[in-house]
Enzyme design. Structure first.
Site, PDB file in Angstrom:
ATOM      1  N   SER A  53      -5.949 -16.503   0.075  1.00 52.50           N
ATOM      2  CA  SER A  53      -4.787 -16.517  -0.828  1.00 52.50           C
ATOM      3  C   SER A  53      -3.739 -17.495  -0.337  1.00 52.50           C
ATOM      4  CB  SER A  53      -4.121 -15.133  -0.874  1.00 52.50           C
ATOM      5  OG  SER A  53      -4.923 -14.234  -1.547  1.00 52.50           O
ATOM      6  N   HIS A  84      -6.826 -17.975  -6.193  1.00 51.34           N
ATOM      7  CA  HIS A  84      -8.223 -18.192  -5.782  1.00 51.34           C
ATOM      8  C   HIS A  84      -8.934 -18.987  -6.868  1.00 51.34           C
ATOM      9  CE1 HIS A  84      -8.501 -15.508  -2.214  1.00 51.34           C
ATOM     10  NE2 HIS A  84      -7.427 -14.991  -2.781  1.00 51.34           N
ATOM     11  N   HIS A 106     -13.248 -10.318  -3.423  1.00 51.82           N
ATOM     12  CA  HIS A 106     -12.849  -9.210  -2.551  1.00 51.82           C
ATOM     13  C   HIS A 106     -13.515  -7.910  -3.003  1.00 51.82           C
ATOM     14  CE1 HIS A 106      -9.546 -12.135  -2.864  1.00 51.82           C
ATOM     15  NE2 HIS A 106      -9.284 -11.860  -1.599  1.00 51.82           N
ATOM     16  N   TYR A 108     -11.993  -5.180  -3.426  1.00 47.90           N
ATOM     17  CA  TYR A 108     -11.141  -4.463  -4.390  1.00 47.90           C
ATOM     18  C   TYR A 108     -11.334  -4.923  -5.829  1.00 47.90           C
ATOM     19  CZ  TYR A 108      -7.898  -8.466  -4.009  1.00 47.90           C
ATOM     20  OH  TYR A 108      -7.353  -9.729  -4.009  1.00 47.90           O
ATOM     21  N   GLU A 109     -12.025  -6.057  -6.022  1.00 44.54           N
ATOM     22  CA  GLU A 109     -12.313  -6.499  -7.388  1.00 44.54           C
ATOM     23  C   GLU A 109     -13.524  -5.760  -7.959  1.00 44.54           C
ATOM     24  OE1 GLU A 109     -11.706 -10.987  -7.879  1.00 44.54           O
ATOM     25  OE2 GLU A 109     -11.807 -10.719  -5.714  1.00 44.54           O
ATOM     26  N   ALA A 136      -4.484 -14.511   3.904  1.00 41.12           N
ATOM     27  CA  ALA A 136      -3.081 -14.097   3.914  1.00 41.12           C
ATOM     28  C   ALA A 136      -3.065 -12.680   4.473  1.00 41.12           C
ATOM     29  CB  ALA A 136      -2.547 -14.100   2.496  1.00 41.12           C
ATOM     30  N   MET A 239      -6.994  -7.859   3.213  1.00 44.72           N
ATOM     31  CA  MET A 239      -7.997  -7.219   2.353  1.00 44.72           C
ATOM     32  C   MET A 239      -9.285  -8.046   2.274  1.00 44.72           C
ATOM     33  SD  MET A 239      -5.445  -6.222  -0.785  1.00 44.72           S
ATOM     34  CE  MET A 239      -3.795  -5.569  -0.473  1.00 44.72           C
ATOM     35  N   SER A 240      -9.544  -8.834   3.310  1.00 42.13           N
ATOM     36  CA  SER A 240     -10.701  -9.749   3.218  1.00 42.13           C
ATOM     37  C   SER A 240     -11.263 -10.054   4.604  1.00 42.13           C
ATOM     38  CB  SER A 240     -10.265 -11.054   2.541  1.00 42.13           C
ATOM     39  OG  SER A 240      -9.390 -11.768   3.395  1.00 42.13           O
ATOM     40  N   ASN A 263       4.030 -11.747   4.762  1.00 40.34           N
ATOM     41  CA  ASN A 263       5.074 -10.710   4.602  1.00 40.34           C
ATOM     42  C   ASN A 263       5.040  -9.818   5.842  1.00 40.34           C
ATOM     43  OD1 ASN A 263       2.413  -9.902   3.188  1.00 40.34           O
ATOM     44  ND2 ASN A 263       3.380  -7.929   3.621  1.00 40.34           N
ATOM     45  N   HIS A 277       2.255  -9.656  -4.318  1.00 42.07           N
ATOM     46  CA  HIS A 277       1.361 -10.820  -4.262  1.00 42.07           C
ATOM     47  C   HIS A 277       2.121 -12.143  -4.453  1.00 42.07           C
ATOM     48  CE1 HIS A 277      -2.522 -12.735  -4.176  1.00 42.07           C
ATOM     49  NE2 HIS A 277      -2.354 -13.283  -5.369  1.00 42.07           N
TER      50      HIS A 277
HETATM   51  N1  HPA Z   1      -1.320  -5.944   3.340  1.00 45.67           N
HETATM   52  C1  HPA Z   1      -2.603  -6.205   3.002  1.00 45.67           C
HETATM   53  N2  HPA Z   1      -3.004  -7.400   2.617  1.00 45.67           N
HETATM   54  C2  HPA Z   1      -2.115  -8.397   2.577  1.00 45.67           C
HETATM   55  C3  HPA Z   1      -0.759  -8.184   2.920  1.00 45.67           C
HETATM   56  C4  HPA Z   1      -0.356  -6.894   3.317  1.00 45.67           C
HETATM   57  O1  HPA Z   1       0.821  -6.641   3.636  1.00 45.67           O
HETATM   58  N3  HPA Z   1      -0.143  -9.388   2.786  1.00 45.67           N
HETATM   59  C5  HPA Z   1      -1.083 -10.281   2.377  1.00 45.67           C
HETATM   60  N4  HPA Z   1      -2.272  -9.679   2.246  1.00 45.67           N
END
Ligand code: HPA
Length: 304
Positions: A53, A84, A106, A108-109, A136, A239-240, A263, A277
């Site tokens: 990402s 993506h 991912h 989650y998709e 990310a 998440m990846s 973040n 996001h």
């Molecule tokens: N948590 C999970 N996945 C992420 C985050 C997060 O804070 N930031 C970017 N991808």
């Protein structure tokens, strides 16, 4: 439920598509896919780079580009997430033959971990020896700032604790052993080169090294989950990446990983901050030039 609502990929035949979300592939099938891709390009890549990402801009530095959309490759999962792109970019980076995955799928998709790692096995059978992964991630380590880049030293496969591991199922020894070791998964030599490169480029201020964890998502973590991650030694969470690294190590690729801290994870119940996001993409944008320069420099230094 319409596709707009479910987040599943658009397709003329949704039933087929849903079925294909879950499939895993035999050695012969992956071999066929790899051959069909190689038949369409001149490049013979030895280095693969997965762009997470907000990291997609890295593809801009590639010369002699040849591009194939995932939707035109049999079996390849198509990402449904903004940021993506969903294409393979072949070409030369600092004189090395590379293939970049501009975007990834991912869990989650709705894709199985076997499905999202098909591109890694395809790369292996195309001749890729070294895999760079980028993602990310949210910063758990309180010393990390937004915009930091973390060299991944190790990972904690939390999704694996819940049975989500791409190696579950029949094992084909042509890919790798039934019980692969994952200690030392993130190549020590490559991490050394990365640290030296960051120093040479005056980037140490925003470079970190640490442990990455993956939860499936797509919901961001609760405060208690973030506190738990900190307690168990995680520095950044996303998440990846872990499924791809697991499969890459299984088939003996050398792996190097970077997390862009987009973040800070929320550690206080009273906090009025919420992960989102858009922030992830904005941080990617902010650091994209540095990331691009850094990865190019790393590539120039490695033997592949
Ligand atoms: N948590 C999970 N996945 C992420 C985050 C997060 O804070 N930031 C970017 N991808």
């Amino acid at each position: 439920m319409s596709n707009e609502v479910s987040g599943l990929p658009h397709s003329e035949n949704d039933e087929m598509r849903t079925k294909s979300l879950l499939t895993s592939y035999t050695y012969n099938e992956v071999e066929e896919i790899a051959k069909s891709v190689l038949n369409r390009v001149k490049c013979r890549p030895t280095l693969g780079i997965i762009l997470g990402s907000g990291c997609g801009k890295l593809a801009e530095g590639v010369e002699e580009k040849e591009v194939i959309s995932y939707k035109d490759i049999q079996g390849f999962p198509v990402s449904t997430v903004p940021g993506h792109e969903g294409r393979l970019v072949f070409g030369k980076l600092k004189g090395k033959s590379v293939v970049l995955m501009q975007g990834r799928a991912h869990c989650y998709e709705g894709y199985s971990p076997q499905k999202i790692t098909l591109p890694v096995r395809t790369m292996k059978l195309m001749g890729v020896k070294v895999l760079f992964v980028t993602n990310a991630a949210g910063g758990i380590n309180e010393k990390f700032s937004v915009g930091d880049i973390m060299i991944i030293k190790d990972h904690l496969n939390l999704a694996g604790f819940a049975g989500i591991n791409p190696l579950v199922g029949m094992n084909d020894e042509r890919f790798g052993p039934r019980f692969p070791a994952l200690s030392g998964a993130y190549d020590e030599e490559l991490r050394k080169i990365a640290k030296q490169t960051a120093a040479d480029m005056g980037m140490t201020k925003f470079f970190q090294e640490g442990v990455y964890s993956m939860m499936v998502g797509p919901s961001f973590e609760t405060v208690t989950e973030c506190r738990f991650l900190k307690l168990i030694g995680v520095d950044a969470t996303g998440m990846s990446t872990i499924p791809e690294v697991t499969v890459a190590r299984h088939c003996n690729m050398r792996v190097f990983g970077l997390s862009l801290i987009t973040n800070k994870c929320v550690m206080e119940f009273e906090s009025q901050e919420f992960a989102n996001h858009e922030e992830v993409l904005a941080t990617g944008e902010m650091r994209s030039q540095d990331l691009q320069r850094f990865v190019a420099e790393m590539v120039s230094k490695i033997d592949v």
